[in-house]
Design a protein around this motif. Structure first.
Motif, mmCIF file in Angstrom:
data_model
loop_
_atom_site.group_PDB
_atom_site.id
_atom_site.type_symbol
_atom_site.label_atom_id
_atom_site.label_comp_id
_atom_site.label_asym_id
_atom_site.label_seq_id
_atom_site.Cartn_x
_atom_site.Cartn_y
_atom_site.Cartn_z
ATOM 1 N N ASP A 261 2.237 7.698 -4.135
ATOM 2 C CA ASP A 261 1.678 7.869 -5.481
ATOM 3 C C ASP A 261 2.523 6.993 -6.401
ATOM 4 O O ASP A 261 3.670 7.341 -6.728
ATOM 5 C CB ASP A 261 1.779 9.326 -5.937
ATOM 6 C CG ASP A 261 0.942 10.281 -5.103
ATOM 7 O OD1 ASP A 261 0.241 9.827 -4.184
ATOM 8 O OD2 ASP A 261 1.004 11.497 -5.369
ATOM 9 N N LEU A 262 1.981 5.856 -6.823
ATOM 10 C CA LEU A 262 2.807 4.906 -7.558
ATOM 11 C C LEU A 262 1.988 4.090 -8.542
ATOM 12 O O LEU A 262 0.750 4.056 -8.480
ATOM 13 C CB LEU A 262 3.569 3.999 -6.585
ATOM 14 C CG LEU A 262 2.759 3.185 -5.567
ATOM 15 C CD1 LEU A 262 2.243 1.885 -6.175
ATOM 16 C CD2 LEU A 262 3.614 2.877 -4.333
ATOM 17 N N VAL A 263 2.724 3.462 -9.461
ATOM 18 C CA VAL A 263 2.128 2.622 -10.489
ATOM 19 C C VAL A 263 2.801 1.260 -10.459
ATOM 20 O O VAL A 263 4.035 1.176 -10.326
ATOM 21 C CB VAL A 263 2.288 3.246 -11.892
ATOM 22 C CG1 VAL A 263 1.595 2.396 -12.954
ATOM 23 C CG2 VAL A 263 1.744 4.674 -11.916
ATOM 24 N N ILE A 264 2.016 0.196 -10.563
ATOM 25 C CA ILE A 264 2.540 -1.169 -10.610
ATOM 26 C C ILE A 264 2.281 -1.731 -12.005
ATOM 27 O O ILE A 264 1.132 -1.796 -12.457
ATOM 28 C CB ILE A 264 1.890 -2.063 -9.546
ATOM 29 C CG1 ILE A 264 2.099 -1.466 -8.145
ATOM 30 C CG2 ILE A 264 2.452 -3.478 -9.619
ATOM 31 C CD1 ILE A 264 1.405 -2.245 -7.036
ATOM 32 N N THR B 97 -0.037 -1.476 3.561
ATOM 33 C CA THR B 97 0.250 -2.296 2.382
ATOM 34 C C THR B 97 1.744 -2.532 2.281
ATOM 35 O O THR B 97 2.542 -1.623 2.531
ATOM 36 C CB THR B 97 -0.243 -1.591 1.094
ATOM 37 O OG1 THR B 97 -1.647 -1.385 1.176
ATOM 38 C CG2 THR B 97 0.063 -2.436 -0.130
ATOM 39 N N LEU B 98 2.116 -3.762 1.921
ATOM 40 C CA LEU B 98 3.511 -4.091 1.688
ATOM 41 C C LEU B 98 3.649 -4.665 0.280
ATOM 42 O O LEU B 98 3.008 -5.666 -0.060
ATOM 43 C CB LEU B 98 4.023 -5.112 2.713
ATOM 44 C CG LEU B 98 5.485 -5.564 2.540
ATOM 45 C CD1 LEU B 98 6.434 -4.395 2.748
ATOM 46 C CD2 LEU B 98 5.809 -6.724 3.482
ATOM 47 N N ILE B 99 4.452 -4.005 -0.545
ATOM 48 C CA ILE B 99 4.789 -4.520 -1.873
ATOM 49 C C ILE B 99 6.141 -5.217 -1.736
ATOM 50 O O ILE B 99 7.150 -4.568 -1.456
ATOM 51 C CB ILE B 99 4.845 -3.391 -2.908
ATOM 52 C CG1 ILE B 99 3.546 -2.581 -2.908
ATOM 53 C CG2 ILE B 99 5.115 -3.968 -4.305
ATOM 54 C CD1 ILE B 99 3.606 -1.325 -3.766
ATOM 55 N N ALA C 195 -1.767 8.630 -2.844
ATOM 56 C CA ALA C 195 -1.800 8.792 -1.392
ATOM 57 C C ALA C 195 -2.149 7.478 -0.705
ATOM 58 O O ALA C 195 -2.921 7.434 0.255
ATOM 59 C CB ALA C 195 -2.778 9.889 -0.987
ATOM 60 N N GLY C 196 -1.566 6.380 -1.201
ATOM 61 C CA GLY C 196 -1.729 5.075 -0.588
ATOM 62 C C GLY C 196 -3.012 4.355 -0.899
ATOM 63 O O GLY C 196 -3.190 3.202 -0.489
ATOM 64 N N GLU C 197 -3.912 4.988 -1.628
ATOM 65 C CA GLU C 197 -5.188 4.366 -1.971
ATOM 66 C C GLU C 197 -5.139 3.846 -3.403
ATOM 67 O O GLU C 197 -4.706 4.553 -4.318
ATOM 68 C CB GLU C 197 -6.328 5.382 -1.838
ATOM 69 C CG GLU C 197 -7.689 4.808 -2.218
ATOM 70 C CD GLU C 197 -8.801 5.830 -2.168
ATOM 71 O OE1 GLU C 197 -9.934 5.495 -2.573
ATOM 72 O OE2 GLU C 197 -8.536 6.973 -1.731
ATOM 73 N N THR C 198 -5.594 2.612 -3.593
ATOM 74 C CA THR C 198 -5.662 2.054 -4.935
ATOM 75 C C THR C 198 -6.834 2.691 -5.673
ATOM 76 O O THR C 198 -7.996 2.468 -5.322
ATOM 77 C CB THR C 198 -5.834 0.530 -4.892
ATOM 78 O OG1 THR C 198 -4.703 -0.048 -4.237
ATOM 79 C CG2 THR C 198 -5.935 -0.049 -6.296
ATOM 80 N N VAL C 199 -6.525 3.479 -6.692
ATOM 81 C CA VAL C 199 -7.569 4.186 -7.437
ATOM 82 C C VAL C 199 -7.815 3.557 -8.807
ATOM 83 O O VAL C 199 -8.817 3.861 -9.463
ATOM 84 C CB VAL C 199 -7.228 5.685 -7.587
ATOM 85 C CG1 VAL C 199 -7.295 6.376 -6.228
ATOM 86 C CG2 VAL C 199 -5.862 5.880 -8.225
ATOM 87 N N ILE D 12 3.762 0.791 2.931
ATOM 88 C CA ILE D 12 2.898 1.973 2.893
ATOM 89 C C ILE D 12 2.031 1.973 4.136
ATOM 90 O O ILE D 12 1.303 0.998 4.410
ATOM 91 C CB ILE D 12 2.012 1.960 1.627
ATOM 92 C CG1 ILE D 12 2.901 1.962 0.371
ATOM 93 C CG2 ILE D 12 1.058 3.148 1.622
ATOM 94 C CD1 ILE D 12 2.158 1.610 -0.894
ATOM 95 N N SER D 13 2.121 3.033 4.908
ATOM 96 C CA SER D 13 1.312 3.194 6.117
ATOM 97 C C SER D 13 0.438 4.419 5.943
ATOM 98 O O SER D 13 0.932 5.529 5.741
ATOM 99 C CB SER D 13 2.218 3.358 7.345
ATOM 100 O OG SER D 13 3.093 2.255 7.462
ATOM 101 N N ASP D 14 -0.873 4.194 6.002
ATOM 102 C CA ASP D 14 -1.835 5.261 5.709
ATOM 103 C C ASP D 14 -1.576 5.785 4.294
ATOM 104 O O ASP D 14 -1.654 5.025 3.346
ATOM 105 C CB ASP D 14 -1.765 6.368 6.766
ATOM 106 C CG ASP D 14 -2.119 5.859 8.157
ATOM 107 O OD1 ASP D 14 -3.040 5.024 8.249
ATOM 108 O OD2 ASP D 14 -1.466 6.276 9.123
ATOM 109 N N ASP D 15 -1.227 7.060 4.148
ATOM 110 C CA ASP D 15 -1.053 7.615 2.804
ATOM 111 C C ASP D 15 0.402 7.726 2.382
ATOM 112 O O ASP D 15 0.687 8.184 1.282
ATOM 113 C CB ASP D 15 -1.718 8.991 2.721
ATOM 114 C CG ASP D 15 -1.085 10.006 3.678
ATOM 115 O OD1 ASP D 15 -0.337 9.579 4.587
ATOM 116 O OD2 ASP D 15 -1.343 11.219 3.523
#
Length: 507
Positions: free
Chosen positions: A397-400, A3-5, A433-437, A28-31
């Motif tokens: 681990d992030l918030v947009i 993923t690229l933001i 960990a790179g996954e959109t939850v 973001i690569s993998d996690d």
């Protein structure tokens, strides 16, 4: 797929830019975060997120939480801690909760946390009368399913609860004393064996996202051999040692009555204080206590909303920071604060100390409260190498946040908006960990409607149990009220134990 933001406003909370927003891109690569820079170009296999009009921040870390209380949310008010605990953690009349109900209440907390931008929780799980292996496994299973990062405890009290308070022999009816003392608490060897098995089974589960921690309830509630044994176990597993210390004035009085010294000094004397130690609350501290904590490189989890609701006091925020104590922020329980939303806690921490500190130069800055709510919490949980800031090599681990919303309009200092204006309504995505939850306000891993429907099926029985527990434990109210009154009347300057003129530093 990575993923690229691209071209987002970013608050990294790293040592270079801290809480100052910068415009950059995150790969973001993998996690993990693999690159951060302004000129990153998309790769053919990447999902690209347009970061224009978006703010990206580290996920919030809840440094002190009790998921047990999710079933008591919105039930009690105007009770100090010692009286509130009679009903939210009943002494008598309670049996083991079924593991299915433990799983559901944990999912409830995980769902509300993630939707509010919390990517990591330190869940100090206390089961009454004691915790069993199935209940603990249910907590881990729920957090693994939801996709959140968590430290999960085995919380333990190994003294009869009436023997954890001062003056109890003088004020409590003898029949109630006998009834409580007839309940056999866990032995030290039982708890340490339980924790060793928990470490072997659960520590570093889900690719390291889930960890076990030891949690003696407090120095006044546990025997010294348990306090020391748990500390040794935490060090052996590089795990957090989470303990309630000096939450209320009653506890400050208790330390002097039981040990002739402060509870912090007692922990230091027996060797149960170190880098792995997080003190939940840390309100009724002396200057010497604070120096000891700084020298030990320990952490304090500050819980401003819960401390206000229970009338416990105000932690000495600036004095702790000045002494080099790592500060985290926590919601505390879902009944003592009625929500695990950490944006509320961050705002309260930013505001509270402005009225407890007359020198405005010593008021908490936006950067300081954001650090406590992110990297400080990760440090207290011993996962600062994985989360808490946006840096290359750390897990994503992030918030947009969508900046085209009322909380961010007009757009001024984004960090100030985040602390004082945003309430979670602008959150667009949450990653762990790179996954959109969380995406557009909904969890991606959990059927929220199904969880709530299953929980509603349990609630009539839960209500019956609660009413029964409250009726039985109301017998303790007169005595606990008197204990609270006596401790509240104890002077905060010269104390009656040693003539020490050092006041407790509240606020």
């Amino acid at each position: 797929m990575g993923t690229l933001i691209r071209h987002a406003s970013v608050i990294t909370m790293d040592e270079v830019t801290g809480a100052r927003p910068i415009t950059t891109s995150i790969r973001i690569s993998d996690d993990r975060i693999s690159e951060i820079g302004p000129d990153l170009e998309p790769r053919p296999d990447e999902r690209v997120i347009d970061g224009r009009d978006r703010l990206v921040t580290p996920g919030l870390v809840n440094g002190h939480l009790h998921s047990w209380e999710a079933l008591f949310k919105g039930r009690y008010d105007n009770l100090p801690l010692e009286l509130w605990m009679l009903f939210s953690y009943p002494i008598l009349g309670i049996g083991e909760l079924p593991a299915d109900l433990v799983r559901l209440r944990t999912l409830l907390v995980a769902m509300e946390s993630l939707r509010a931008g919390v990517t990591c929780v330190v869940d100090d799980v206390l089961e009454t009368p004691t915790q069993n292996v199935d209940q603990l496994a249910a907590v881990f299973d729920a957090y693994e399913l939801a996709g959140i990062r968590a430290n999960v405890s085995g919380h333990v009290i190994n003294k009869p609860f009436v023997d954890t308070l001062p003056f109890v022999e003088e004020v409590l009816r003898p029949d109630l004393l006998d009834e409580v003392r007839a309940i056999t608490p866990p032995r030290t060897d039982e708890y340490l064996d339980f924790s060793r098995r928990a470490f072997e089974r659960h520590h570093e589960r889900a690719g390291g996202r889930l960890r076990y921690m030891v949690a003696p309830s407090g120095p006044q509630r546990c025997t010294d051999d348990l306090l020391v044994g748990a500390a040794e176990l935490a060090r052996a597993w590089n795990a957090e040692y989470h303990i309630h210390v000096l939450e209320t004035k009653v506890q400050a009085v208790t330390g002097r009555e039981f040990h002739g010294t402060t509870l912090v000094e007692h922990l230091r004397r027996i060797g149960a204080l170190g880098r792995e130690t997080t003190l939940a609350h840390g309100i009724w501290l002396t200057r010497s206590d604070i120096e000891i904590l700084g020298a030990a490189n320990a952490s304090v989890s500050h819980n401003p909303i819960s401390n206000l609701k229970l009338g416990s006091g105000i932690a000495p925020f600036r004095d702790l920071l000045d002494a080099g104590v790592n500060l985290a922020l926590g919601s505390d329980g879902a009944s003592s604060s009625d929500s695990p939303r950490m944006l509320d806690v961050v705002k309260a921490a930013g505001l509270l100390h402005k009225v407890s500190e007359p020198d405005h130069h010593r008021w908490p800055s936006v950067a300081e409260v954001l650090r406590a709510g992110t990297l400080g919490g990760a440090r207290s949980a011993l996962v600062e190498d994985r989360t808490g800031s946006l840096e290359v090599g750390k897990q994503a681990d992030l918030v947009i946040y969508d900046l085209n919303t009322l909380p961010f309009t007009p757009r001024n200092d984004l960090a100030v908006h985040l602390v004082y204006s945003e309430n979670g309504s602008s959150i667009e995505q949450v990653m762990v960990a790179g996954e959109t939850v969380v995406e557009n306000g909904r969890l991606t891993r959990v059927d929220e409607d199904a969880v709530l429907a299953e929980l509603r099926h349990w609630l009539p029985r839960v209500r019956e149990w609660q009413e029964e527990w409250e009726s039985v434990n109301a017998a303790f109210v007169p005595a606990f009220t008197e204990i609270h009154r006596r401790c509240a009347a104890t002077p905060t300057g010269v104390n009656r134990w040693s003539g020490d003129e050092e006041a407790w530093l509240v606020g």
